[in-house]
Structures are given as C-alpha cells and as structure tokens.
Motif scaffolding. Sequence first.
Motif, PDB file in Angstrom:
ATOM      1  N   LEU A   1      64.015  56.390 103.055  1.00 29.68           N
ATOM      2  CA  LEU A   1      62.909  55.404 102.617  1.00 29.68           C
ATOM      3  C   LEU A   1      61.741  55.679 103.438  1.00 29.68           C
ATOM      4  CD1 LEU A   1      62.050  52.704 101.233  1.00 29.68           C
ATOM      5  CD2 LEU A   1      63.116  51.623 103.222  1.00 29.68           C
ATOM      6  N   THR A   2      60.587  55.701 102.751  1.00 29.32           N
ATOM      7  CA  THR A   2      59.266  56.190 103.588  1.00 29.32           C
ATOM      8  C   THR A   2      58.391  55.039 103.308  1.00 29.32           C
ATOM      9  OG1 THR A   2      58.453  57.487 101.845  1.00 29.32           O
ATOM     10  CG2 THR A   2      59.964  58.557 103.610  1.00 29.32           C
ATOM     11  N   CYS A   3      57.221  54.940 104.378  1.00 31.82           N
ATOM     12  CA  CYS A   3      56.388  54.032 104.073  1.00 31.82           C
ATOM     13  C   CYS A   3      55.208  54.778 104.915  1.00 31.82           C
ATOM     14  CB  CYS A   3      56.554  52.656 104.714  1.00 31.82           C
ATOM     15  SG  CYS A   3      56.747  52.519 106.509  1.00 31.82           S
ATOM     16  N   GLY A   4      53.966  54.183 104.650  1.00 29.48           N
ATOM     17  CA  GLY A   4      52.859  54.870 104.981  1.00 29.48           C
ATOM     18  C   GLY A   4      52.093  53.682 105.652  1.00 29.48           C
ATOM     19  N   ILE A   5      51.236  53.817 106.617  1.00 29.45           N
ATOM     20  CA  ILE A   5      50.436  52.865 107.338  1.00 29.45           C
ATOM     21  C   ILE A   5      49.135  52.687 106.637  1.00 29.45           C
ATOM     22  CG2 ILE A   5      49.467  52.242 109.558  1.00 29.45           C
ATOM     23  CD1 ILE A   5      52.414  52.543 109.751  1.00 29.45           C
ATOM     24  N   VAL A   6      49.128  51.616 106.252  1.00 30.87           N
ATOM     25  CA  VAL A   6      47.801  51.371 105.172  1.00 30.87           C
ATOM     26  C   VAL A   6      46.492  50.726 106.211  1.00 30.87           C
ATOM     27  CG1 VAL A   6      46.885  50.085 103.447  1.00 30.87           C
ATOM     28  CG2 VAL A   6      49.307  50.882 103.355  1.00 30.87           C
ATOM     29  N   GLU A   7      46.951  49.957 107.133  1.00 29.57           N
ATOM     30  CA  GLU A   7      45.896  49.302 108.031  1.00 29.57           C
ATOM     31  C   GLU A   7      46.775  48.905 109.145  1.00 29.57           C
ATOM     32  OE1 GLU A   7      43.392  46.763 106.288  1.00 29.57           O
ATOM     33  OE2 GLU A   7      44.804  46.052 104.718  1.00 29.57           O
ATOM     34  N   SER A   8      46.019  48.768 110.256  1.00 32.63           N
ATOM     35  CA  SER A   8      46.601  48.298 111.646  1.00 32.63           C
ATOM     36  C   SER A   8      45.595  47.382 112.321  1.00 32.63           C
ATOM     37  CB  SER A   8      46.774  49.643 112.514  1.00 32.63           C
ATOM     38  OG  SER A   8      47.872  50.431 112.114  1.00 32.63           O
TER      39      SER A   8
ATOM     40  N   ALA B   1      48.888  55.331 113.798  1.00 31.49           N
ATOM     41  CA  ALA B   1      47.331  55.530 113.023  1.00 31.49           C
ATOM     42  C   ALA B   1      47.643  55.476 111.603  1.00 31.49           C
ATOM     43  CB  ALA B   1      47.076  57.009 113.411  1.00 31.49           C
ATOM     44  N   ASN B   2      46.513  54.943 111.027  1.00 33.66           N
ATOM     45  CA  ASN B   2      46.476  54.722 109.619  1.00 33.66           C
ATOM     46  C   ASN B   2      46.655  56.069 109.049  1.00 33.66           C
ATOM     47  OD1 ASN B   2      45.480  52.182 110.083  1.00 33.66           O
ATOM     48  ND2 ASN B   2      43.595  52.210 109.252  1.00 33.66           N
ATOM     49  N   GLY B   3      47.664  56.074 107.993  1.00 36.11           N
ATOM     50  CA  GLY B   3      47.824  57.214 107.296  1.00 36.11           C
ATOM     51  C   GLY B   3      49.250  57.633 107.598  1.00 36.11           C
ATOM     52  N   SER B   4      49.605  57.483 108.898  1.00 41.54           N
ATOM     53  CA  SER B   4      51.000  57.803 109.600  1.00 41.54           C
ATOM     54  C   SER B   4      52.020  57.540 108.713  1.00 41.54           C
ATOM     55  CB  SER B   4      51.158  57.255 110.834  1.00 41.54           C
ATOM     56  OG  SER B   4      50.499  57.502 111.854  1.00 41.54           O
ATOM     57  N   VAL B   5      53.152  58.212 108.541  1.00 39.27           N
ATOM     58  CA  VAL B   5      54.177  58.020 107.566  1.00 39.27           C
ATOM     59  C   VAL B   5      55.447  57.718 108.608  1.00 39.27           C
ATOM     60  CG1 VAL B   5      55.908  58.979 106.160  1.00 39.27           C
ATOM     61  CG2 VAL B   5      53.664  59.438 105.915  1.00 39.27           C
TER      62      VAL B   5
END
Length: 89
Positions: free
Chosen positions: A9-16, A50-54
């Motif tokens: 299962l993966t997720c990407g950081i959209v915003e922080s 960071a935004n965009g990190s997985v």
Amino acid sequence: MKNITDVMLTCGIVESRFQGESSHPICIHRVAFNNGKFALIRSVSNICFANGSVLKRSSQGWFSESKPEKLLPFEYISEQESIRRFREG
C-alpha cells in the motif's frame, strides 16, 4: 493451502502543515493512497515529510525511503473531506 502475497500500500504526501506551539509543533499530512482513498496522518516521531514524498506499507510496517516509520492511527476519508479537515485543523 492459500498463497498469501504481500500487498504493498502506498500513499503520497499531498500537503503538510504545522500546528501547535513552537516548542511542541505537530506536523499533519494530507495523503492520497494508491487505492483512491485519502487520509490525514501524523508520524509517531512527529517528523514532517516533504510534499510529494511516498510512504509504503507492507506486512513489516510503514516505510519512507526504506526507513521504518510509525504512524498514528488514521481513517480513510474522501478527497473532499480530507481537504475540509486539513483546512479546518
């Protein structure tokens, strides 16, 4: 016997964003999962990704760039609800 495969299962950081006091900041992340769901997450260590990190989850747990990470419990929510909660928080 059933053959059990390890589903990643993966997720990407959209915003922080940071919240809390300067001496005890809290970093909240809005993430999009590869299964089409969204969530607001926090790391146990309260590190800010960071935004965009997985982030990836396997049977061994959560990982960020091959480093183990512990996340606080979270719930899947819709994209609209994730945006609303992120902005209200």
